[in-house]
Structure formats: C-alpha cells, structure tokens
Design a protein around this motif. Structure first.
Motif, PDB file in Angstrom:
ATOM      1  N   LEU A 111       0.852  -1.180   0.000  1.00 21.61           N
ATOM      2  CA  LEU A 111       0.000   0.000   0.000  1.00 21.61           C
ATOM      3  C   LEU A 111       0.890   1.232   0.000  1.00 21.61           C
ATOM      4  CD1 LEU A 111      -2.989   0.919   0.196  1.00 21.61           C
ATOM      5  CD2 LEU A 111      -2.656   1.059   2.691  1.00 21.61           C
TER       6      LEU A 111
ATOM      7  N   GLY B 263      -2.394   5.861  -1.048  1.00 24.66           N
ATOM      8  CA  GLY B 263      -3.559   4.995  -1.059  1.00 24.66           C
ATOM      9  C   GLY B 263      -3.759   4.175  -2.310  1.00 24.66           C
TER      10      GLY B 263
ATOM     11  N   ILE C 234      -2.618   0.515  -4.454  1.00 20.83           N
ATOM     12  CA  ILE C 234      -2.028  -0.812  -4.295  1.00 20.83           C
ATOM     13  C   ILE C 234      -0.947  -0.961  -5.361  1.00 20.83           C
ATOM     14  CG2 ILE C 234      -2.451  -3.296  -4.333  1.00 20.83           C
ATOM     15  CD1 ILE C 234      -5.362  -2.697  -3.593  1.00 20.83           C
TER      16      ILE C 234
ATOM     17  N   CYS D 237     -10.046  -5.779  -5.574  1.00 22.99           N
ATOM     18  CA  CYS D 237      -9.936  -4.323  -5.609  1.00 22.99           C
ATOM     19  C   CYS D 237     -10.467  -3.846  -6.952  1.00 22.99           C
ATOM     20  CB  CYS D 237      -8.493  -3.879  -5.400  1.00 22.99           C
ATOM     21  SG  CYS D 237      -7.345  -4.478  -6.670  1.00 22.99           S
TER      22      CYS D 237
ATOM     23  N   ASP E 181      -7.532   1.122  -8.457  1.00 26.83           N
ATOM     24  CA  ASP E 181      -6.787   1.113  -7.190  1.00 26.83           C
ATOM     25  C   ASP E 181      -5.328   0.711  -7.377  1.00 26.83           C
ATOM     26  OD1 ASP E 181      -9.104   1.743  -5.725  1.00 26.83           O
ATOM     27  OD2 ASP E 181      -9.674  -0.369  -5.581  1.00 26.83           O
TER      28      ASP E 181
ATOM     29  N   MET F 162      -4.281  -6.193   5.606  1.00 22.72           N
ATOM     30  CA  MET F 162      -5.193  -5.094   5.300  1.00 22.72           C
ATOM     31  C   MET F 162      -6.408  -5.101   6.232  1.00 22.72           C
ATOM     32  SD  MET F 162      -3.901  -3.207   2.967  1.00 22.72           S
ATOM     33  CE  MET F 162      -5.262  -2.299   2.269  1.00 22.72           C
TER      34      MET F 162
ATOM     35  N   LEU G  49     -12.098  -7.299   1.749  1.00 25.48           N
ATOM     36  CA  LEU G  49     -11.505  -6.409   0.758  1.00 25.48           C
ATOM     37  C   LEU G  49     -12.519  -6.106  -0.336  1.00 25.48           C
ATOM     38  CD1 LEU G  49      -8.003  -8.110   0.276  1.00 25.48           C
ATOM     39  CD2 LEU G  49      -8.550  -6.122   1.692  1.00 25.48           C
TER      40      LEU G  49
ATOM     41  N   GLY H 174     -11.322   0.062  -1.143  1.00 22.74           N
ATOM     42  CA  GLY H 174     -10.909  -0.070   0.249  1.00 22.74           C
ATOM     43  C   GLY H 174     -11.477  -1.310   0.882  1.00 22.74           C
TER      44      GLY H 174
ATOM     45  N   SER I 150     -11.295   3.655   3.163  1.00 23.77           N
ATOM     46  CA  SER I 150     -10.684   3.668   1.835  1.00 23.77           C
ATOM     47  C   SER I 150      -9.203   3.320   1.950  1.00 23.77           C
ATOM     48  CB  SER I 150     -10.844   5.047   1.190  1.00 23.77           C
ATOM     49  OG  SER I 150     -10.041   5.995   1.879  1.00 23.77           O
ATOM     50  N   TYR I 151      -8.605   2.991   0.806  1.00 24.60           N
ATOM     51  CA  TYR I 151      -7.173   2.708   0.826  1.00 24.60           C
ATOM     52  C   TYR I 151      -6.382   3.948   1.234  1.00 24.60           C
ATOM     53  CZ  TYR I 151      -8.299  -1.686  -1.479  1.00 24.60           C
ATOM     54  OH  TYR I 151      -8.808  -2.933  -1.762  1.00 24.60           O
TER      55      TYR I 151
END
Length: 575
Positions: A255, A259, A261, A288, A292, A333, A350, A354, A366-367
């Motif tokens: 991460l 934010g 991946i 995801c 993302d 996560m 997941l 997020g 959120s991420y």
C-alpha cells in the motif's frame, strides 16, 4: 528495452567485473520483442562507452547494422520418418534436427531442447527417437524467437501428418484425431503434465471451422489462373522454461502513501500486454478495482526478481503470485482496517476502493484512509516462487508441465501465372486457460498470425559466406496491412478451472500458422512445401512438372534488348 532487467544486470556485472548491486537497469516498455531482446544487444557497448567518456551515451543503429547484429531464429533442417498402421495409428516416429546456432551458443541449447520436446506435438506415439544437434557455423547469431523452436518443428511435424494422411487415403483431420492425446495422457517426453482437454477442444474447433470454410469455398476464382485451397494444423506448446531451468519468479504488493495498491514485478513489458493484464488480475484476485492499482516494472532498484519475460510466462506468473500473496495481504489489510474502523476483522472484507463490511458491503475505510493511518508501517507482502514444473524429477531437462493448444484453418489463393500465394483467411482456436484481457488476447493471436504469415511466405535473412545479403526492409519483406486476411479467433475457455490459471498467449498464435498455410497450398495446387519461406520460383517449377497451364513472359523477338513483350506457353494443362 529488454526482456530481463536482472539478467542484463548479471551479465553486465560479469563483463565489467563489478558486483551486481553497483548496476541499475531501467528499461522502457516496447511494442514487440519477439524474443530478440532476451539477451544482451547494445547494453555492453553503452556501459563501456559511458565509463570511458564519463557521459551519457546513446547508440543509434542503422537498419543494416540492426540486421547484422540482431538475433535471428534458428534455421533448422529436420528429417522425419514415420510409420503407421493402415488405420492411421502412428506406430513409430524417428526425427533428426540440425539447428544452425551461428558463431555463438547463446540460447541454442535451450531452443534445441524445446524443438526436441515438441517433435511429437500433441500425438501419442509408442516408439519415438528424436536426435537434435545445435551446430556452430559462420552464419549470423541465432537465438530466441517467438515460438522458441516450436515453429520450425511444428512446420515439419504437421506437414508429416498431412503426407501420412495422403499416403493412407485418410482425411488429415481424422489421422490427427486417431493419434491425439487424451485428457490425462503424459507429455511429449513421457512426463506428467497438467491434465487438460485442450487438445480435443482445438481439434473440435478445426473440424467446425474447416466445414464452415468448405461450405462457402468455390473452386473457381476471378481468373482461370487461380486456385484456392484450405489447410489445417494444430499445436501443443509448453509454457515456462521447464524442469531444472532457472524459472524463478515472485512479486510484491504494498500500500503506497497515497492509497494505491502497488504491484511490482521484475519481468518486463515487451509487447505481450502484461501492464494491462496486471490490474485486471489484481481486481479479480485481490478484490480491488482496476483504478486502485499501480504497476511498477522495469527498474531493478524498485522491483523484486521475477525472471524474464519469455516462454509465455509473465501473465501466468502474475496470476500465481497474486494467488499466493492474497492470504497474507488480506490479513494485513483487514487487521489495519479493524484498528482504524474499530471493527472485528471477521466483519470486514476487501473490495473496490478499500475495505468493506462483509455483509452489507458498505465502505468502511478507503485505501487512502488506511495509508494515512498506517504511517510508516504500510502493509507489504513479497514472495518468491517458481513456475509450475512436472513432479517427475527423472524427466529430461526443460520438460514442461503447463501447455497451451491451438488449431489453425488457413485459406489461400495461388496465382498460377506468378505462383504468388495470398492468404485469404486465417482462423485460430486457442486453448490457453482463462482470458484476462480480451482485447489483448485478440491482439496477441492476430499479431502472431500475421507474423506466422511472414515466417511462411516472406521473411528470409539471406546470407552469403557469412554476411547478410538482406540488409533492409526493401529486400527483407514483412507483411503489411494489405496482406492481412480475414481473421477469426475463438478463445476456448476451459469448462473447469484447473488451478493453474491463464497461460500466456504471446507465442501460441504464431506456431501452427505456417504448416496450415503449407497445407492449404498443397490443397490448391498439389505441391508439398518442404522449405520456408515458400518461394515462387519453386512453386512454378513444381506446377510445371504437374502439367498446370503456365505462362512465362519473354521478349517477343527472343532478344534480350527487345522492349516488346509477349507470352510463351510453357506447359499444357492435362485438364
């Protein structure tokens, strides 16, 4: 550009006498490598010149220099002797392969191994002898080429199957059917391979498509001097480098502070479309959204070791890597999200954007929220793994475990005046596991098909006493948009997921094209093709022997100086 940044780094370290850690390779994605950048080309000269001058260095090669220094596929002479029962069942198969590797070995031994392994293709034959020789000559340096020796040996094998069918008076498709491998049969070297229905599926495609083409096929054309033909071919192509080869891979998921991946892999984008495939696979396997994901490739200071972008392995290795990464990534996560949202991990999952509530699906964090909460302790998972190989440790070096399959139906039009061969239809059915990126899949197979046409009909790097005669694209002809025929692709999706994910399709679309075109030429004019590329003068001579009606242009007064031209009939049609 390169197919293997870490491989370049290791070789440059040996050349310079430096530790690898002193060298950083930063590559750029390329539209197509086709095997030609799996080995060093200009990198050593760049490094030495940069060190000598203390300045950045750029090397720009002319086309002639590129032709002279670039790798070529291995020219091969292949002899086959095949014995069969009257019902078409093959009893014995004896093969001898001599591959011209040029002045240096490079990947000659590995290419030869692959050709030897695929000398029986998808056929089950009880008695087999295959002898392969990689020979040093004063010709150009040969190396990896899209198909890795499979193109050459498949051209010979499928032509042999057609000749066998002709000698026995059995339909070529039926001869193949009677010798095809079954779902759980062993591989070409007797090794255990992943069970697959791929062979039967592509043969069924060939049967359907050939019947469809034949139903709309006419003997006549716009001119009496044209003949049309239909040809078929099938292939079975191993993926990965094989048993006891350095086929390691791996990847990293983390991460980022903003934010996203980040997915980092050490193989390269070289035209196979892996940059587009990675976010799609991540969306499926990490739950995801494509948006993302950030992909990092091509910089040895930022990516883990993942092996080379070769052997149709990159897409499959992304799938395997993400499948193995998923449990640890999910655990980290959800643990972070549970702290941030003050919820139980078991209530979370997941999802796009997020972490969500497991049942209601509402976004919990959120991420970007998770990245802010993590601070310097951002979640990260890195693994190292190996491409799947056969469990039979006794098997020959390079033996494969995962295979893809393809069937090709080709349509050609042969001009009896000039012997020009025009491909009017090229249809492929491909079994290669699931489809990750439909547009990329189509692009690979159609592009591979056009490249196979060039291999069959045009491309020939001629040499004379160790020097290339062909030095530019005015004499080394490649297919253009005007040469591309009607093309159709059927992606054959496995009925049941076999646990090995998608196979790469960077090579499979090229391998069986040439023998299908050769078979179509024979169907049109009765000439067996024994060498590639197909030469018009050879076809003319063979048609003349068969009594076709041909015309040769010559001066009307039989004088070389004359500018008045007429036609002379040189052979009469028996029909």
């Amino acid at each position: 550009p390169t197919q293997h940044g870490y491989g370049d780094r290791a070789q440059l370290a040996r050349i310079l006498g430096w530790p690898e850690e002193r060298i950083r390779i930063v590559s750029s994605p390329i539209g197509g490598s086709f095997g030609g950048k799996d080995e060093l080309n200009v990198q050593p000269y760049l490094a030495l010149l940069a060190l000598a001058t203390g300045k950045p260095v750029k090397i720009h090669q002319s086309r002639a220099e590129s032709v002279r220094s670039g790798l070529k596929r291995h020219p091969m002479r292949i002899w086959m002797r095949t014995g069969a029962a009257r019902d078409g069942r093959i009893l014995a198969h004896d093969v001898r392969i001599v591959a011209d590797t040029g002045a240096y070995a490079t990947l000659g031994p590995a290419v030869l191994d692959f050709a030897v392994e695929h000398a029986t293709g998808p056929y089950i034959i009880d008695h087999v002898r295959v002898r392969g020789y990689s020979v040093h000559t004063n010709c150009g340096v040969a190396g990896e080429f899209r198909g890795f020796g499979g193109n050459q040996v498949t051209f010979a094998l499928e032509g042999q199957m057609d000749r066998l069918a002709d000698a026995l008076g059995i339909d070529p498709l039926e001869v193949r059917r009677r010798n095809f491998r079954a779902h759980s049969d062993c591989g070409p070297l007797g090794q255990t391979i992943a069970p697959t229905e791929g062979a039967d599926e592509v043969l069924a495609f060939v049967e359907r498509k050939r019947a469809e083409v034949q139903s709309r096929h006419t003997v006549t054309s716009a001119s009496a001097y044209h003949r049309r033909g239909i040809g078929i071919a099938v292939t079975m192509h191993g993926g990965g480098l094989g048993l006891r080869r350095p086929d390691h891979t791996g990847g990293r998921v983390r991460l980022t502070r903003h934010g996203k991946i980040e997915l980092a892999f050490g193989f390269e984008e070289c035209g196979q479309g892996v940059i587009a495939a990675i976010p799609l696979l991540a969306a499926e396997l990490l739950d995801c959204a494509v948006e993302d994901v950030e992909v990092v490739l091509g910089d040895t200071s930022r990516v883990p070791r993942s092996g080379s972008s070769t052997a149709s392995r990159a897409t499959g290795m992304v799938w395997h890597t993400l499948k193995r990464i998923r449990p640890d990534w999910e655990s980290k996560m959800l643990s972070l999200a549970a702290r941030v949202a003050e919820r139980r991990e078991s209530d979370l999952r997941l999802g796009p954007g997020g972490v969500h509530e497991r049942n209601a699906g509402r976004l919990v964090a959120s991420y970007a929220d998770l990245a802010a909460a993590a601070g310097d302790d951002l979640p990260e998972v890195e693994i190292a793994s190996h491409f799947p190989v056969t469990p039979d440790t006794w098997a020959q070096d390079g033996a494969h475990y995962l295979y893809s399959f393809a069937g090709v139906v080709a349509e050609v039009d042969v001009d009896l005046l000039t012997a020009e061969v025009r491909v009017t239809g090229l249809h492929q059915g491909v079994w290669a596991g699931g489809v990750v990126n439909p547009m990329g899949y189509v692009g690979q197979i159609e592009g591979g098909g056009v490249m196979g046409m060039g291999f069959a009909l045009m491309e020939d790097a001629l040499m004379d006493e160790g020097r290339y005669v062909t030095r530019n694209l005015d004499t080394y002809l490649i297919p253009t948009a005007l040469d591309v025929p009607e093309m159709e692709l059927e992606a054959i999706i496995p009925k049941v997921e076999d646990g090995h994910g998608p196979r790469g399709v960077g090579e499979i679309g090229t391998v069986a094209v040439a023998p299908a075109i050769a078979a179509a030429i024979h169907d049109a004019i009765g000439v067996w093709i024994t060498a590639l590329p197909v030469r018009q003068d050879v076809l003319l001579a063979e048609m003349a022997k068969r009594g076709e009606t041909l015309w040769r242009w010559m001066p009307s007064d039989a004088s070389k100086e004359s500018t008045s031209w007429g036609r002379e009939r040189i052979a009469s049609s028996s029909s």
